[in-house]
Every structure is written in structure tokens, then in C-alpha cells.
Motif scaffolding. Structure first.
Motif, PDB file in Angstrom:
ATOM      1  N   CYS A   1     -81.019  76.490 -19.621  1.00 27.16           N
ATOM      2  CA  CYS A   1     -81.522  75.474 -18.687  1.00 27.16           C
ATOM      3  C   CYS A   1     -81.482  74.070 -19.290  1.00 27.16           C
ATOM      4  O   CYS A   1     -81.376  73.085 -18.559  1.00 27.16           O
ATOM      5  CB  CYS A   1     -82.941  75.825 -18.247  1.00 27.16           C
TER       6      CYS A   1
ATOM      7  N   PRO B   1     -80.338  82.049 -19.321  1.00 28.14           N
ATOM      8  CA  PRO B   1     -79.872  80.786 -18.749  1.00 28.14           C
ATOM      9  C   PRO B   1     -80.181  79.633 -19.707  1.00 28.14           C
ATOM     10  O   PRO B   1     -81.273  79.561 -20.259  1.00 28.14           O
ATOM     11  CB  PRO B   1     -80.681  80.671 -17.451  1.00 28.14           C
TER      12      PRO B   1
ATOM     13  N   ARG C   1     -82.073  82.052  -8.501  1.00 32.39           N
ATOM     14  CA  ARG C   1     -82.928  81.282  -9.406  1.00 32.39           C
ATOM     15  C   ARG C   1     -83.326  79.944  -8.790  1.00 32.39           C
ATOM     16  O   ARG C   1     -84.493  79.550  -8.859  1.00 32.39           O
ATOM     17  CB  ARG C   1     -82.204  81.076 -10.743  1.00 32.39           C
TER      18      ARG C   1
ATOM     19  N   CYS D   1     -78.495  72.382 -18.026  1.00 28.69           N
ATOM     20  CA  CYS D   1     -78.211  72.550 -16.597  1.00 28.69           C
ATOM     21  C   CYS D   1     -78.502  71.268 -15.808  1.00 28.69           C
ATOM     22  O   CYS D   1     -79.557  70.652 -15.990  1.00 28.69           O
ATOM     23  CB  CYS D   1     -79.061  73.701 -16.037  1.00 28.69           C
TER      24      CYS D   1
ATOM     25  N   LEU E   1     -79.261  71.198 -12.796  1.00 32.75           N
ATOM     26  CA  LEU E   1     -80.062  71.537 -11.613  1.00 32.75           C
ATOM     27  C   LEU E   1     -81.536  71.791 -11.916  1.00 32.75           C
ATOM     28  O   LEU E   1     -82.261  72.265 -11.045  1.00 32.75           O
ATOM     29  CB  LEU E   1     -79.455  72.779 -10.922  1.00 32.75           C
TER      30      LEU E   1
ATOM     31  N   CYS F   1     -75.798  79.053 -16.436  1.00 31.17           N
ATOM     32  CA  CYS F   1     -76.788  79.920 -15.779  1.00 31.17           C
ATOM     33  C   CYS F   1     -76.310  81.363 -15.917  1.00 31.17           C
ATOM     34  O   CYS F   1     -76.007  82.043 -14.954  1.00 31.17           O
ATOM     35  CB  CYS F   1     -76.937  79.522 -14.315  1.00 31.17           C
TER      36      CYS F   1
HETATM   37 FE1  SF4 Z   1     -80.013  78.489 -13.878  1.00 30.95          FE
HETATM   38 FE2  SF4 Z   1     -80.106  75.855 -14.042  1.00 30.95          FE
HETATM   39 FE3  SF4 Z   1     -82.088  77.131 -12.839  1.00 30.95          FE
HETATM   40 FE4  SF4 Z   1     -81.813  77.286 -15.475  1.00 30.95          FE
HETATM   41  S1  SF4 Z   1     -82.288  75.456 -14.311  1.00 30.95           S
HETATM   42  S2  SF4 Z   1     -82.187  78.982 -14.088  1.00 30.95           S
HETATM   43  S3  SF4 Z   1     -79.594  77.290 -15.727  1.00 30.95           S
HETATM   44  S4  SF4 Z   1     -79.979  77.046 -12.155  1.00 30.95           S
END
Ligand code: SF4
Length: 332
Positions: free
Chosen positions: A198, A196, A149, A201, A203, A191
Motif C-alpha cells: 500500500c 499489498p 479491497r 499505491c 489509491l 495490490c
Molecule cells: Fe490494494 Fe492500494 Fe488498497 Fe493497498 S491501498 S489494498 S495496494 S488498492
């Protein structure tokens, strides 16, 4: 991207890391024995399931030397319920190897760890990173998903080598153990495979799939081949409130289960159409037509009272067909 992403992940982990019984607390040195034990237990099972087993083992056998001296029967009994029993046997063989050939200390290098029984690529890398702070790339399904991802990997079902190369760009020179555990936490709590989260998150700013707007589609999978369709015929033969059932052959579809006769009419009779049912098995879809008749006499075989058919334990396909048979008899 790599340095910024791993910094963001480590900051998140410093605040949000889960307190797990095998994890060192802040300021503590990780115990390689507890790291190893947890990694072996967590192969093929969840944290919630493994946790009480870990606590029992760590209490009964608090060091690798203590485990090495344990009775195999007692270890197997303590493992009962955790599944994959070869792991328990390897656990003991490994403990004895560490206590013997390695003087009671786990080796620090991935390559040496891999030589121990029951320790594969992922476990060796995880132990090297978590227990000894080695810069190692531990690739499991969680890491594969996050990396696919983060980099929006366009390859279908990317290989371990592809994922390892990308994950390797993220692993920091320092704090490799925290990074490895942070990836585990992120994959298990944020994730996740289907949806997910997000919004939680750390990231998002680095995640290409998030930027594209549909992160859940990664890792890309090959489209499933269409299921083949098959057809068949089942027979509802009734006599004075009893229906003929057969025991299916042990080998093959629904082997050994009670069912209506199929394929060949079980008697000479005036068969009437009673519709068909659709049923999907793992490898094919089946359309089964039902023919119904009243038998002139009760021949050989198992004649089951129609009113108690619910007790016969028919598999779903035949329960659906029996419902059709019941409709036919009401209409007859
Ligand atoms: Fe995964 Fe974070 Fe990317 Fe969403 S933002 S897909 S939770 S790595």
C-alpha cells in the motif's frame, strides 16, 4: 470516489507503466492483433513466461493475416511449452475467422469479439478497451482483488457480477484502455494477493480496506472446512537387513508407489509398537501407527535392503514411517 480514484490510477500509470512488447508506446495506436495475441497468451500464465513466446509469434507472424496462413503444425510447435494447447488451436481458428469473415480486422465491440473462438468475457472486454478505447469492464482475478479491497466488499467470495458492477463505477469514459492496463499493473505489482504494498499505491486515499487497516484480508474467503482425521496402520517386516515393501494399487491414495504394507499384517509375527506419524494430505489428515517385527523367513514380495531404502522413492508418509522403523531396529 470513482472519478478521483481512476484519475489517481491513470496518473500513476502514466509514470510507472511497464514497457511490455505488446503495449503501444506513447503516441502509438494499439495494434489489435498484438493486444489479442498477448491476451490469449497471458491466459493461465505469467508475463515472464509468455513474453518470449509473444516476441517469437510477433516476429514470425507479424499480422493476423500472416498467422491465418500459417501451418498448424508450425504454430503448435511455436506454442510448445506455453501449455493449454486448445488455446493454440483456437488462436489459429480465430486468426482465420478474423482474416476471412472480418476482412482482416478485429471487431471493436465486446459482443462481436466474444463470438470469436477462444475469446471469453474478460478477453473481449480487455481487447475492446485496450485496442479500441471502448468503455468496457474487464474483470479478472487482479481486478476482483483490487475492487474487493477498494470497496471493502463484505460478501464472502463475491461473484463476478458484484465485482463487475463496482469495477464499472471506476472505468472512465475516456482512456478505458490505459485504465484497464493500469489495473493489470497495479494488481500484478502493488495490490498483490498476499501482501499489498500500500505504501506504493496511488489509491490509498480511496481504499476502504486500507483505511480499515488490514487490506490483505480482502477479498473475504469462506473459512476452510476442518480436514477430517483418519487413522491407519503400517507394518515394518524385516528379515536379515531387508524390509518388505509393496506396490500400492494404481488407483487410490499414493497409487502405484512403493510403500510399507498397510491395514493387514503381512505375516504372523510378534508385532511391536513403534509409535505413529502424522501426515497431512490435501483432503484429510492421517495418523499412521507403525508395527514392527522380525520375520522368521523371507516370504514372497519385494524385500528391499534397509541400508538402501533412500533409493526406493518412498512417498513422504512412508519415508517418515521408515525412519521410525530404522529407530526401532536400532533399539531392538
Ligand atoms: Fe490494494 Fe492500494 Fe488498497 Fe493497498 S491501498 S489494498 S495496494 S488498492
Amino acid at each position: 470516489m470513482a472519478v478521483d480514484a481512476s484519475n489517481a490510477l491513470l496518473c500513476w500509470y502514466a509514470v510507472d507503466k511497464r514497457g511490455l512488447p505488446w503495449r503501444a508506446r506513447d503516441g502509438e495506436r494499439p495494434d489489435p492483433y498484438r493486444v489479442w495475441l498477448s491476451e490469449i497468451m497471458l491466459q493461465q500464465t505469467t508475463i515472464a513466461h509468455a513474453r518470449p513466446y509473444f516476441e517469437t509469434f510477433a516476429r514470425r507472424w507479424p499480422t493476423v493475416a500472416a498467422l491465418a496462413e500459417a501451418d498448424e503444425g508450425e504454430v503448435m510447435a511455436a506454442w510448445a511449452g506455453l501449455g493449454y494447447y486448445a488455446r493454440a488451436r483456437n488462436l489459429l481458428v480465430c486468426a482465420r475467422a478474423v482474416a476471412g469473415a472480418h476482412g482482416g480486422r478485429f471487431p471493436e465491440e465486446e459482443a462481436k469479439l466474444r463470438e470469436l473462438p477462444g475469446i471469453g468475457d474478460y478477453t473481449a472486454a480487455a481487447i475492446a478497451a485496450i485496442a479500441f478505447g471502448r468503455r468496457a469492464v474487464a474483470v479478472d482475478a487482479n481486478v476482483g482483488r483490487i475492487v474487493a479491497r477498494l470497496f471493502a466488499v463484505k460478501e464472502i467470495a463475491p461473484s463476478r457480477a458484484v465485482i463487475a458492477e463496482l469495477a464499472g463505477r471506476l472505468v472512465p469514459a475516456e482512456a478505458a484502455g490505459d485504465f484497464t492496463q493500469a489495473m493489470m499493473d497495479l494488481g500484478q505489482t502493488v495490490c498483490t494477493p498476499r501482501r499489498p504494498d500500500c505504501g506504493r499505491c496511488p489509491l490509498t486515499a480511496h481504499c476502504v480496506a486500507f483505511g480499515e487497516g488490514e487490506p490483505g484480508r480482502y477479498p473475504l474467503k469462506a473459512p476452510r472446512p476442518a480436514r477430517p482425521r483418519r487413522r491407519g496402520t503400517a507394518y515394518w517386516l524385516e528379515h536379515q537387513g531387508h524390509v518388505l515393501l509393496v506396490r500400492r494399487p494404481r488407483r487410490g491414495l499414493l497409487g502405484g508407489m512403493l510403500a510399507l504394507p498397510t491395514e493387514v499384517p503381512p505375516a504372523d509375527a510378534a508385532w511391536a509398537e513403534a509409535g505413529a506419524v502424522d501426515h497431512v494430505f490435501t483432503h484429510f489428515a492421517l495418523n499412521m501407527r507403525l508395527l514392527c517385527a522380525e520375520a522368521k523367513a523371507r516370504g514372497d514380495g519385494l524385500w528391499w535392503p534397509v541400508e538402501r531404502l533412500g533409493e526406493a522413492g518412498l512417498p513422504t508418509l512412508f519415508a517418515k514411517l521408515a525412519a521410525r522403523g530404522a529407530e526401532w531396529r536400532r533399539a531392538a
